[in-house]
Design a protein around this motif. Structure first.
Motif, PDB file in Angstrom:
ATOM      1  N   ILE A  27      19.787 -52.754  33.940  1.00 40.37           N
ATOM      2  CA  ILE A  27      19.071 -54.031  33.836  1.00 40.37           C
ATOM      3  C   ILE A  27      19.506 -54.964  34.953  1.00 40.37           C
ATOM      4  CG2 ILE A  27      18.844 -56.124  32.425  1.00 40.37           C
ATOM      5  CD1 ILE A  27      18.929 -54.247  29.953  1.00 40.37           C
ATOM      6  N   LEU A  28      20.810 -55.029  35.229  1.00 35.18           N
ATOM      7  CA  LEU A  28      21.295 -55.872  36.325  1.00 35.18           C
ATOM      8  C   LEU A  28      20.747 -55.398  37.662  1.00 35.18           C
ATOM      9  CD1 LEU A  28      25.017 -56.346  35.238  1.00 35.18           C
ATOM     10  CD2 LEU A  28      23.181 -58.050  35.189  1.00 35.18           C
ATOM     11  N   LEU A  29      20.725 -54.087  37.875  1.00 37.60           N
ATOM     12  CA  LEU A  29      20.180 -53.538  39.120  1.00 37.60           C
ATOM     13  C   LEU A  29      18.693 -53.831  39.238  1.00 37.60           C
ATOM     14  CD1 LEU A  29      20.849 -51.919  41.660  1.00 37.60           C
ATOM     15  CD2 LEU A  29      20.338 -49.838  40.357  1.00 37.60           C
ATOM     16  N   LEU A  30      17.967 -53.710  38.134  1.00 37.29           N
ATOM     17  CA  LEU A  30      16.532 -53.996  38.142  1.00 37.29           C
ATOM     18  C   LEU A  30      16.268 -55.464  38.434  1.00 37.29           C
ATOM     19  CD1 LEU A  30      13.685 -52.776  37.599  1.00 37.29           C
ATOM     20  CD2 LEU A  30      13.964 -53.502  35.236  1.00 37.29           C
ATOM     21  N   SER A  31      17.130 -56.354  37.955  1.00 35.38           N
ATOM     22  CA  SER A  31      16.935 -57.784  38.231  1.00 35.38           C
ATOM     23  C   SER A  31      17.188 -58.109  39.700  1.00 35.38           C
ATOM     24  CB  SER A  31      17.843 -58.629  37.340  1.00 35.38           C
ATOM     25  OG  SER A  31      19.190 -58.495  37.729  1.00 35.38           O
ATOM     26  N   LYS A  32      18.018 -57.321  40.370  1.00 34.70           N
ATOM     27  CA  LYS A  32      18.305 -57.549  41.795  1.00 34.70           C
ATOM     28  C   LYS A  32      17.307 -56.842  42.712  1.00 34.70           C
ATOM     29  CE  LYS A  32      22.247 -59.627  41.011  1.00 34.70           C
ATOM     30  NZ  LYS A  32      22.416 -61.034  41.182  1.00 34.70           N
ATOM     31  N   SER A  33      16.813 -55.691  42.264  1.00 37.34           N
ATOM     32  CA  SER A  33      15.935 -54.884  43.108  1.00 37.34           C
ATOM     33  C   SER A  33      14.888 -54.206  42.226  1.00 37.34           C
ATOM     34  CB  SER A  33      16.771 -53.825  43.851  1.00 37.34           C
ATOM     35  OG  SER A  33      15.954 -52.972  44.589  1.00 37.34           O
ATOM     36  N   ARG A  34      13.719 -54.824  42.135  1.00 32.87           N
ATOM     37  CA  ARG A  34      12.664 -54.309  41.267  1.00 32.87           C
ATOM     38  C   ARG A  34      11.793 -53.339  42.059  1.00 32.87           C
ATOM     39  NH1 ARG A  34      10.511 -56.293  36.372  1.00 32.87           N
ATOM     40  NH2 ARG A  34      11.954 -58.027  36.582  1.00 32.87           N
ATOM     41  N   ASN A  35      11.970 -52.041  41.771  1.00 33.99           N
ATOM     42  CA  ASN A  35      11.147 -51.009  42.398  1.00 33.99           C
ATOM     43  C   ASN A  35      11.083 -49.788  41.476  1.00 33.99           C
ATOM     44  OD1 ASN A  35      13.529 -49.429  42.934  1.00 33.99           O
ATOM     45  ND2 ASN A  35      13.927 -50.800  44.668  1.00 33.99           N
ATOM     46  N   ALA A  89      17.991 -39.355  37.058  1.00 34.72           N
ATOM     47  CA  ALA A  89      18.405 -38.710  38.309  1.00 34.72           C
ATOM     48  C   ALA A  89      17.374 -38.927  39.415  1.00 34.72           C
ATOM     49  CB  ALA A  89      18.627 -37.215  38.080  1.00 34.72           C
ATOM     50  N   LEU A  90      16.087 -38.834  39.081  1.00 29.15           N
ATOM     51  CA  LEU A  90      15.048 -39.091  40.085  1.00 29.15           C
ATOM     52  C   LEU A  90      15.111 -40.535  40.572  1.00 29.15           C
ATOM     53  CD1 LEU A  90      11.963 -37.183  38.638  1.00 29.15           C
ATOM     54  CD2 LEU A  90      13.287 -36.608  40.680  1.00 29.15           C
ATOM     55  N   GLY A  91      15.314 -41.465  39.649  1.00 25.99           N
ATOM     56  CA  GLY A  91      15.441 -42.871  40.034  1.00 25.99           C
ATOM     57  C   GLY A  91      16.644 -43.106  40.926  1.00 25.99           C
ATOM     58  N   LEU A  92      17.760 -42.507  40.590  1.00 23.86           N
ATOM     59  CA  LEU A  92      18.968 -42.649  41.406  1.00 23.86           C
ATOM     60  C   LEU A  92      18.756 -42.056  42.796  1.00 23.86           C
ATOM     61  CD1 LEU A  92      21.916 -43.547  41.576  1.00 23.86           C
ATOM     62  CD2 LEU A  92      22.557 -41.318  40.641  1.00 23.86           C
ATOM     63  N   LEU A  93      18.142 -40.893  42.844  1.00 24.83           N
ATOM     64  CA  LEU A  93      17.869 -40.252  44.133  1.00 24.83           C
ATOM     65  C   LEU A  93      16.942 -41.107  44.992  1.00 24.83           C
ATOM     66  CD1 LEU A  93      18.334 -37.724  45.869  1.00 24.83           C
ATOM     67  CD2 LEU A  93      16.325 -36.730  44.772  1.00 24.83           C
ATOM     68  N   LEU A  94      15.877 -41.636  44.393  1.00 21.08           N
ATOM     69  CA  LEU A  94      14.964 -42.516  45.139  1.00 21.08           C
ATOM     70  C   LEU A  94      15.689 -43.768  45.625  1.00 21.08           C
ATOM     71  CD1 LEU A  94      11.732 -42.357  42.950  1.00 21.08           C
ATOM     72  CD2 LEU A  94      12.034 -41.443  45.256  1.00 21.08           C
ATOM     73  N   TYR A  95      16.546 -44.332  44.794  1.00 20.12           N
ATOM     74  CA  TYR A  95      17.277 -45.530  45.177  1.00 20.12           C
ATOM     75  C   TYR A  95      18.198 -45.254  46.357  1.00 20.12           C
ATOM     76  CZ  TYR A  95      19.865 -49.868  44.775  1.00 20.12           C
ATOM     77  OH  TYR A  95      20.428 -51.089  45.037  1.00 20.12           O
TER      78      TYR A  95
END
Length: 109
Positions: A27-35, A89-95
């Motif tokens: 949630i904290l990561l999403l608030s800083k970088s919404r993608n 894992a896909l989200g982490l890889l894309l990030y």
């Protein structure tokens, strides 16, 4: 230690605590970088929590229904339970691909 159901529920409780920590981090990561990457990580984390809670409670219920139901339920959750991990894992890889840049070595010779 004859009370294996208690140990099973205790391990589920401990796992839930750490899954909540991961959800807060997402949630904290999403608030800083919404993608798409951060959304996938959050969805994977939340689904993982739901699947693990269902697994703990479902296993206790299926055990009361008989051994065959227990084995069948564990097998199904073993396969379906991987979906949240794949999403995370896909989200982490894309990030990582999008946000982590490889630094070129400096040529100070």
């Amino acid at each position: 230690m004859e009370n294996y159901e208690f140990l099973h529920l205790l391990s589920g409780f401990i796992s839930t605590i750490f899954q909540l920590v991961v959800i807060v981090g997402c949630i904290l990561l999403l608030s800083k970088s919404r993608n798409l990457a951060t959304v996938l990580m959050l969805v994977g984390s939340v689904l993982s929590l739901f699947f693990s809670l269902f697994s703990v409670l479902g296993t206790s219920f299926m055990a009361s229904q008989g051994a065959e139901n227990l084995v069948q339920g564990i097998a199904i959750m073993g396969v379906v339970g991987q979906i949240p991990h794949i999403l995370f894992a896909l989200g982490l890889l894309l990030y990582v691909i999008k946000h982590v840049k490889k630094e070129l070595p400096s040529k100070n010779i």
